[in-house]
Scaffold this motif. Structure first.
Motif: not given
Lengths: 295, 295
Positions: A142-144, A147, A152, A155, A159, A162-163, A186, A189-190, A193, A201
């Motif tokens: 998941f981290q890097v 996709l 993801r 996640h 995200q 929040l936007l 928010p 949510v943080v 996460a 997720f």
């Protein structure tokens, strides 16, 4: 005396076993709990043993035959040597071989021929086999990586919440609903996460697909970006396979993704021939028998 | 007896203090170590005290005057009540007020007028002030926010490395260099990313900009996506400001970003009037004096 063969499909939520004769005819099946050899090897060993015994019982055979059987196990975490060694020396079978869980899924889906799979679940990984060459794409976690995976997607949904909260994106039903579940706060949510596992997720991923079906712009934006990444991975698969062999989607999101993928890939998709457990049995027979200890 | 005023800018790497007279004329400055009130409040308290004493010494004044001074502190983590209460009751000043570190940066950059800032550093946050209304956008942290931040740029660079390794993206000098630094071993990239702090990811951000200057496609892809997100945040700022007031970029990446931003935002950018420490002194004078304890 008949020498029995076991195929085992062990994962983070369950362990499944099938017992077969030396020709690969499945005689019985068993299922038990989680068998993650990285996070909890002792429980994994217990559940592997339990699933195997249940398979023998299901076949009307004595559980004692477990000790004289040969097993091929497809397990996540097979690339971590310490975990594999710990488990290998403690398995109850006469002979054991541990392979990647993706490999048994590939074998099940495309059989012994050339072919490729894209596993689209909490994580994503593609496996392509051409001749004796096996290539994996993605699956680094998941981290890097991964996709387009469920983790993801979930996640990205948080995200986007929040936007939307900050006025950077328009609020849509999906972002409004998710934000409301966090008390429109928010910080909540943080807080979620920061601690959420990929699986936690990933629980939001199906809702992204359902919202997209209703035309939700947030969901469509997330999915088009994610599908673009899955397409890119499938392009790498296509470059290896050169138009040969089956291409199958597996995993929890396999049924939801196709309409978002590029036509060039959708045209190539076919249904998997069989599941990973069948793949494990098939590999067990071909590999173990070939090595002369099947009979 | 003169009543001195302190402005303090405390962050994760250092704490800076300036002592001023009641008219806001800065008489001396001091600097000490990290003052993160969330992760290490006792060290933060020690460094705040030290920076304040150094400022008085720099002004040629007795350090004992710290105890009778009024201080306004701009600190990260000011929105976490417990941390603020712990620190507030232990500060050495006669009177103290803790505000957001972004607020003193805004005050420094745009003065007492309406205006907005985008802090582009390890994290990203925009602050827009119009009349008595202060709005913040982003700044929820690395995990599910701060798109375009140094941490997210570094994270994206490592992610692109793995995609290049797997043949999903073309290898470019940036991805090749970074991957080589991890021994061309994806597992090492994953191992780093699992434990890396936002600051550790952020260390790769300047290299993304430098590679982009040389036309590196990986770097340009990362930066165009990131700049698109900064543009979207600045659009939300523009909707609030309605074309009024200064717009300033602050933070370590402020000098690197402009060429990648949309022309509509670049046209609006101006240099900050002053730094955050000056903003803290200015806020200290206006707020503390207004409340009648400046003299």
């Amino acid at each position: 005396m008949v020498h029995y063969i076991l195929g085992i499909d062990g994962g983070g939520t369950s362990c499944r076993a099938a017992v077969a004769d030396a020709d690969g005819r499945i005689l019985g099946r068993g299922k038990s709990g989680a068998s993650n050899i990285l996070s909890d090897p002792d429980n994994a060993l217990r559940h592997i043993d339990e699933a195997a015994r249940l398979a023998f019982r299901d076949a009307g055979l004595s559980e004692d035959l477990v000790k004289s059987s040969s097993a091929l196990l497809g397990l996540a975490g097979n690339n971590v040597g310490d975990a594999v060694n710990y488990v290998l020396t403690r398995l109850p079978f006469k002979r054991s071989k541990i392979v990647n869980d993706g490999l048994i899924a590939l074998q099940g889906a495309v059989g012994a021929e050339d072919g490729a799979i894209a596993i689209l679940g909490t994580g994503t990984i593609c496996l392509a086999r051409r001749g004796s060459e096996l290539t994996s794409i993605g699956g680094w976690g998941f981290q890097v990586s991964d996709l387009g995976s469920g983790a993801r997607l979930g996640h990205a949904a948080l995200q986007e919440c929040l936007l939307a909260h900050d006025g950077v994106r328009s609020v849509t039903p999906l972002s409004a609903e998710l934000l409301a579940e966090f008390g429109n706060d928010p910080e909540q949510v943080v807080g979620f996460a920061r601690k959420a596992s990929p699986g936690e997720f990933g629980r939001y991923a199906p809702r992204v697909f359902f919202a997209a079906e209703r035309g939700d712009e947030t969901a469509l934006r997330i999915l088009h970006a994610a599908a673009g990444e899955v397409d890119a991975a499938l392009d790498a698969v296509a470059a290896i396979m050169q138009g040969e062999g089956r291409l199958c989607l597996l995993g929890g999101l396999a049924g939801l993704y196709p309409t978002y993928l590029a036509q060039r890939h959708r045209n190539r998709l076919s249904e998997p021939l069989a599941d990973a457990l069948t793949g494990a049995v098939s590999l067990a027979v071909s590999e173990l028998v070939a090595e002369g200890f099947g009979r």
